[in-house]
Write a protein that holds these residues in place. Sequence first.
Motif, mmCIF file in Angstrom:
data_model
loop_
_atom_site.group_PDB
_atom_site.id
_atom_site.type_symbol
_atom_site.label_atom_id
_atom_site.label_comp_id
_atom_site.label_asym_id
_atom_site.label_seq_id
_atom_site.Cartn_x
_atom_site.Cartn_y
_atom_site.Cartn_z
ATOM 1 N N ALA A 132 6.885 -3.182 1.878
ATOM 2 C CA ALA A 132 6.987 -3.302 3.335
ATOM 3 C C ALA A 132 5.633 -3.063 3.991
ATOM 4 O O ALA A 132 5.277 -3.735 4.965
ATOM 5 C CB ALA A 132 8.015 -2.309 3.875
ATOM 6 N N ALA A 133 4.870 -2.120 3.456
ATOM 7 C CA ALA A 133 3.541 -1.840 4.006
ATOM 8 C C ALA A 133 2.626 -3.059 3.858
ATOM 9 O O ALA A 133 1.918 -3.436 4.804
ATOM 10 C CB ALA A 133 2.940 -0.628 3.311
ATOM 11 N N LYS A 134 2.649 -3.662 2.696
ATOM 12 C CA LYS A 134 1.787 -4.825 2.457
ATOM 13 C C LYS A 134 2.176 -5.974 3.376
ATOM 14 O O LYS A 134 1.301 -6.672 3.920
ATOM 15 C CB LYS A 134 1.901 -5.258 0.993
ATOM 16 C CG LYS A 134 0.922 -6.349 0.595
ATOM 17 C CD LYS A 134 0.959 -6.600 -0.904
ATOM 18 C CE LYS A 134 -0.085 -7.630 -1.315
ATOM 19 N NZ LYS A 134 -0.075 -7.851 -2.793
ATOM 20 N N ALA A 135 3.469 -6.167 3.582
ATOM 21 C CA ALA A 135 3.938 -7.243 4.455
ATOM 22 C C ALA A 135 3.484 -7.031 5.891
ATOM 23 O O ALA A 135 3.302 -8.007 6.640
ATOM 24 C CB ALA A 135 5.462 -7.340 4.390
ATOM 25 N N ARG A 136 3.297 -5.788 6.284
ATOM 26 C CA ARG A 136 2.869 -5.454 7.643
ATOM 27 C C ARG A 136 1.360 -5.214 7.743
ATOM 28 O O ARG A 136 0.869 -4.769 8.770
ATOM 29 C CB ARG A 136 3.630 -4.210 8.122
ATOM 30 C CG ARG A 136 5.125 -4.452 8.330
ATOM 31 C CD ARG A 136 5.885 -3.128 8.359
ATOM 32 N NE ARG A 136 7.298 -3.302 8.673
ATOM 33 C CZ ARG A 136 8.207 -3.731 7.811
ATOM 34 N NH1 ARG A 136 7.838 -4.058 6.559
ATOM 35 N NH2 ARG A 136 9.472 -3.845 8.164
ATOM 36 N N ASN A 137 0.650 -5.473 6.650
ATOM 37 C CA ASN A 137 -0.803 -5.267 6.601
ATOM 38 C C ASN A 137 -1.182 -3.809 6.859
ATOM 39 O O ASN A 137 -2.185 -3.518 7.526
ATOM 40 C CB ASN A 137 -1.527 -6.187 7.590
ATOM 41 C CG ASN A 137 -3.002 -6.343 7.256
ATOM 42 O OD1 ASN A 137 -3.408 -6.266 6.095
ATOM 43 N ND2 ASN A 137 -3.826 -6.519 8.275
ATOM 44 N N ILE A 138 -0.379 -2.896 6.333
ATOM 45 C CA ILE A 138 -0.649 -1.464 6.439
ATOM 46 C C ILE A 138 -1.257 -0.988 5.127
ATOM 47 O O ILE A 138 -0.683 -1.222 4.057
ATOM 48 C CB ILE A 138 0.651 -0.680 6.740
ATOM 49 C CG1 ILE A 138 1.261 -1.119 8.069
ATOM 50 C CG2 ILE A 138 0.377 0.826 6.752
ATOM 51 C CD1 ILE A 138 2.670 -0.586 8.305
ATOM 52 N N ARG A 139 -2.404 -0.352 5.179
ATOM 53 C CA ARG A 139 -3.032 0.179 3.983
ATOM 54 C C ARG A 139 -2.310 1.450 3.525
ATOM 55 O O ARG A 139 -1.776 2.206 4.349
ATOM 56 C CB ARG A 139 -4.514 0.510 4.234
ATOM 57 C CG ARG A 139 -5.352 -0.631 4.754
ATOM 58 C CD ARG A 139 -5.329 -1.861 3.848
ATOM 59 N NE ARG A 139 -5.692 -1.587 2.464
ATOM 60 C CZ ARG A 139 -6.947 -1.571 2.013
ATOM 61 N NH1 ARG A 139 -7.968 -1.781 2.841
ATOM 62 N NH2 ARG A 139 -7.196 -1.361 0.732
ATOM 63 N N VAL A 140 -2.321 1.684 2.224
ATOM 64 C CA VAL A 140 -1.725 2.890 1.643
ATOM 65 C C VAL A 140 -2.731 3.498 0.674
ATOM 66 O O VAL A 140 -3.314 2.778 -0.156
ATOM 67 C CB VAL A 140 -0.411 2.580 0.892
ATOM 68 C CG1 VAL A 140 0.169 3.864 0.273
ATOM 69 C CG2 VAL A 140 0.611 1.943 1.828
ATOM 70 N N THR A 141 -2.943 4.795 0.778
ATOM 71 C CA THR A 141 -3.814 5.503 -0.158
ATOM 72 C C THR A 141 -3.058 6.667 -0.780
ATOM 73 O O THR A 141 -2.045 7.130 -0.241
ATOM 74 C CB THR A 141 -5.079 6.046 0.532
ATOM 75 O OG1 THR A 141 -4.700 7.007 1.537
ATOM 76 C CG2 THR A 141 -5.880 4.929 1.170
ATOM 77 N N ASN A 142 -3.553 7.143 -1.920
ATOM 78 C CA ASN A 142 -2.978 8.328 -2.554
ATOM 79 C C ASN A 142 -4.112 9.267 -2.940
ATOM 80 O O ASN A 142 -5.258 9.069 -2.533
ATOM 81 C CB ASN A 142 -2.107 7.942 -3.755
ATOM 82 C CG ASN A 142 -2.898 7.282 -4.865
ATOM 83 O OD1 ASN A 142 -4.028 6.809 -4.667
ATOM 84 N ND2 ASN A 142 -2.321 7.214 -6.049
#
Length: 309
Positions: free
Chosen positions: A81-91
Amino acid sequence: MTIEILQTGPLLASCEKALAERYTVHKLHEQAAPSAWLRENGARIRAHAGSGVQADLMDALPNLEIIASFGVGYDNIDTRAAKARNIRVTNTPDVLNDAVAELTIGLMISLARRIPQSDQFVRQGKWPNANFGLFSELTGKTVGILGLGRIGKEIASRAQAMKMRVVYHGRSAQPSVPYVYYDNLEDMARDADWLVIIAPGGKGTEKIVSRKVLEALGPKGAIVNVARGTLIDEAAMVELLQNGGLGGAALDVFENEPSVPEALFSLDNVVLSPHQGSATNQTRDAMGALLVANLEKHFAGEPLISAVV
């Protein structure tokens, strides 16, 4: 204009302090009416700090740019869902490798030598009237590692220092490592004395350690889980520990934690830990610093340090 970010749960004090020094932080978990607060303020939020972010929360934050997760595992974030909304994710990888590897070896020694049980044996005044007994050691045993990633490699090197033979199973062989690769987990379990689980969680690995794998490990084998409780068929594991089909278990994670199957509490062939893999001051501080550093990189328009999406 300051950047507004959202927390949906508490973070380490040092991390919260660093965030507050740089951004305007809103704590949804402290709001009396979270849904109403999101409807009124969600459009102002550009970043989320923490974990546990699903599509419905993303929808309530239409201008969300980045989810900076506290932890190496991100199976509780809907990355699709994040990728579809162009939201970056980090860990926060790497900084917790040593702490988790140390605890893994500690759990193995604790189970092999029954250290928690021997502590209680002394405390309860039983030593003057009986000997505690003879158990096992790690020297000369084979440990099979499920998931030879960053942490898995640290566990492997420490296991070798304990004079253990290391083998591993994963999605593919790694030609650069000096360990035997098994393309079948059940076969590896059959050939190993110990099975250490350090693979990612999520749908792709749910119950990958099945009843058949546990039965292959057998009555003299022991399992160690420092990954996610969902990777093991927990009900089958409890049953086999009770009836002698599995030799022992050292567990830092559980399927429905913090709820733990009560049947485990009375078993002498089990060591239990409350998800303490990365729980040291120095590691958690480093994790918090990496979370903040990823946010800083993002808002400076620079490459992220540890991007997942």
